[in-house]
Design an enzyme around this catalytic site. Structure first.
Site, PDB file in Angstrom:
ATOM      1  N   TYR A 143       0.857  -1.193   0.000  1.00  0.00           N
ATOM      2  CA  TYR A 143       0.000   0.000   0.000  1.00  0.00           C
ATOM      3  C   TYR A 143       0.887   1.236   0.000  1.00  0.00           C
ATOM      4  CZ  TYR A 143      -3.437   3.477   1.586  1.00  0.00           C
ATOM      5  OH  TYR A 143      -4.254   4.580   1.693  1.00  0.00           O
ATOM      6  N   ASP A 238       9.275   2.828   0.157  1.00  0.00           N
ATOM      7  CA  ASP A 238       8.202   3.473   0.905  1.00  0.00           C
ATOM      8  C   ASP A 238       8.376   3.045   2.362  1.00  0.00           C
ATOM      9  OD1 ASP A 238       5.953   4.380   2.144  1.00  0.00           O
ATOM     10  OD2 ASP A 238       4.542   3.645   0.631  1.00  0.00           O
ATOM     11  N   LYS A 266       3.862   8.808   9.101  1.00  0.00           N
ATOM     12  CA  LYS A 266       3.643   8.193  10.410  1.00  0.00           C
ATOM     13  C   LYS A 266       4.650   8.697  11.469  1.00  0.00           C
ATOM     14  CE  LYS A 266       0.668   4.852   8.391  1.00  0.00           C
ATOM     15  NZ  LYS A 266       0.697   4.107   7.171  1.00  0.00           N
TER      16      LYS A 266
HETATM   17  C1  LIG Z   1       0.111   4.616   5.787  1.00  0.00           C
HETATM   18  C2  LIG Z   1       0.914   4.387   4.562  1.00  0.00           C
HETATM   19  C3  LIG Z   1       0.883   5.279   3.476  1.00  0.00           C
HETATM   20  C4  LIG Z   1      -0.065   6.423   3.408  1.00  0.00           C
HETATM   21  O1  LIG Z   1       0.159   7.370   4.396  1.00  0.00           O
HETATM   22  P1  LIG Z   1      -1.046   8.352   4.814  1.00  0.00           P
HETATM   23  O2  LIG Z   1      -0.401   9.279   5.786  1.00  0.00           O
HETATM   24  O3  LIG Z   1      -2.101   7.482   5.393  1.00  0.00           O
HETATM   25  O4  LIG Z   1      -1.488   9.040   3.574  1.00  0.00           O
HETATM   26  C5  LIG Z   1       1.759   5.070   2.438  1.00  0.00           C
HETATM   27  N1  LIG Z   1       2.603   4.030   2.435  1.00  0.00           N
HETATM   28  C6  LIG Z   1       2.645   3.149   3.447  1.00  0.00           C
HETATM   29  C7  LIG Z   1       3.641   2.038   3.413  1.00  0.00           C
HETATM   30  C8  LIG Z   1       1.784   3.286   4.528  1.00  0.00           C
HETATM   31  O5  LIG Z   1       1.792   2.375   5.505  1.00  0.00           O
END
Ligand SMILES: *Cc1c(COP(=O)(O)O)cnc(C)c1O
Length: 429
Positions: A143, A238, A266
């Protein structure tokens, strides 16, 4: 026990889609009513009915220090007195960018945005601008936020077709996103062979943590590094979840594989909305106003959010032994599951990230994860919730351990887990 939460959820559904501002919060996957939260401190959250829960959701990852860490709160309060936003640069942004570069050396230059979604979207735009290529490769089950070009799944026809994974995403947007399989080198190789000069970047969660927790097999990240170099594409990690969680320097430090671009979110916001993307100077020079890749934000580098992130990273840096403590506590929980659950439950863990799967013996990719028994997970979830333990309301989300989890609360968690599985074996419940 959850009367007030039920009332609020009914009221919420009047004016908010599904009653929530992010879908997984609705508890749809576990068939329960979401708890509305009134406050949180340390490893506990308190819902509006006054139930105190040991929290292993940790706001889906940011809460590595637990809730309302006194140092972070003090700094944030001070910062609020100086005004909430200026739309002009501040010293703290310089300090945060420098600290990010120190802790994650591959992020020589970085830009702050307001969410992980934005960070990924912008990193991909930068990679495309830099390589002058359009296509990207992502992995099934990873994701990367909710931007159009990433809400894509593999098409049925051939490996090289992709289709939107959400209504409202034009098929044209998914054309340039190719989907490979996590831990499957051949699937990546095939995509590059089919279009050797068309792929701008490969984006990957170095540890996949949005299909439960799935670890990269030995050599997989090294392989991605090698193949992207070979074809002149960029490698994007990511690290929105893994950044500052697996180690101060994230998954790239842990595995010793250096990407071209990294996205953060995060933890980097310390509980407030921040994302960041960055990499080598030469690549980041593409970003406006230095270069032709446009990217902006009214609240980017917001002083309050920057303060929360900066203080959080400073605390982590001052006391790197946090990571050993996290590892130990998460290890206790993993052992409790493994020892009491027996067959048919698989635990994937790295540091303070845990994935507990009901069904498969081994989970190394999306197919394995998807074969999990979500009904069994929902039962487990409900048992824990009723005993004051709050884990993710979905089989496909990670369990997070924070530095605020006390030894007593971890022990209590292990006991409840053991009780659950031994009850199952004895045929109760
Ligand atoms: C949570 C998440 C996102 C998106 O971040 P948001 O702050 O919710 O937009 C993107 N990549 C990864 C791996 C994530 O866990």
């Amino acid at each position: 026990m959850d009367t007030r939460s039920r009332q609020l959820f009914e009221a919420a559904k009047e004016h908010i889609p599904g009653g929530v501002n992010s879908p997984v919060r609705a508890f749809g996957a576990v068939g329960r009513t979401p708890r509305f939260i009134a406050s949180a401190k340390g490893d506990r959250i308190v819902d509006v009915d006054g139930n105190e829960l040991i929290d292993y959701v940790c706001s889906w990852g940011p809460g590595i220090l637990g809730h309302a860490h006194p140092r972070v709160i003090t700094k944030v309060k001070e910062a609020c007195e100086d005004g909430l936003t200026y739309g002009a640069p501040t010293q703290k942004e310089v300090e945060l960018a420098a600290l990010i570069a120190e802790l994650v050396p591959s992020m020589e230059v970085s830009r702050l945005v307001s969410s992980g979604t934005e960070a990924v979207m912008s990193a991909i735009r930068t990679a495309r601008g830099y390589t002058k290529r359009d296509r990207i490769i992502k992995f099934k089950g990873c994701y990367h936020g909710h931007s159009d070009g990433l809400l894509v799944k593999a098409g049925s026809a051939a490996l090289t077709t992709s289709v939107p994974d959400s209504a409202g995403v034009p098929a044209d947007y998914s054309r340039n996103t190719l989907v490979a399989l996590y831990n499957d080198r051949e699937s990546v190789e095939a995509l590059f062979q089919a279009d050797p000069e068309g792929i701008a970047a490969v984006i990957v969660e170095p540890v996949a943590a949005n299909m439960g927790v799935v670890l990269p097999e030995p050599g997989f990240l090294e392989f991605l590094r090698e193949i992207t170099l070979r074809y002149g594409a960029l490698l994007i990690f990511d690290e929105v979840i893994t950044g500052f969680r697996l180690a101060l320097g994230g998954a790239q430090e842990h595995y010793g594989v250096v990407p071209d671009l990294t996205t953060l979110g995060k933890i980097v916001g310390g509980g407030m909305p921040i994302g960041a993307y960055g990499g080598r100077r030469e690549i980041m020079k593409m970003v406006s106003p230095d270069g032709p890749v446009y990217q902006a934000g009214t609240l980017s580098g917001n002083p309050i959010a920057t303060t929360a992130g900066l203080e959080t990273l400073r605390i982590l840096k001052e006391d790197p032994s946090i990571y050993a403590r996290l590892d130990e506590k998460a290890g206790q929980i993993a052992s409790a599951v493994k020892e009491s659950a027996g067959e048919g439950v698989c635990v994937n863990r790295i540091g303070s990230l845990l994935g507990i799967f009901f069904g498969p013996d081994r989970v190394k990719d999306y197919e394995d994860a998807a074969s999990s028994d979500t009904v069994r997970y929902a039962d487990y979830f409900g048992y824990l919730l009723d005993r004051g333990i709050y884990v993710a309301p979905s089989q496909f989300e990670a369990m997070f351990v924070s530095d605020a989890h006390t030894q007593e609360d971890v022990k209590r968690t292990c006991l409840v887990i053991q009780e659950y599985f031994s009850g199952k074996k004895a045929g109760r419940g």
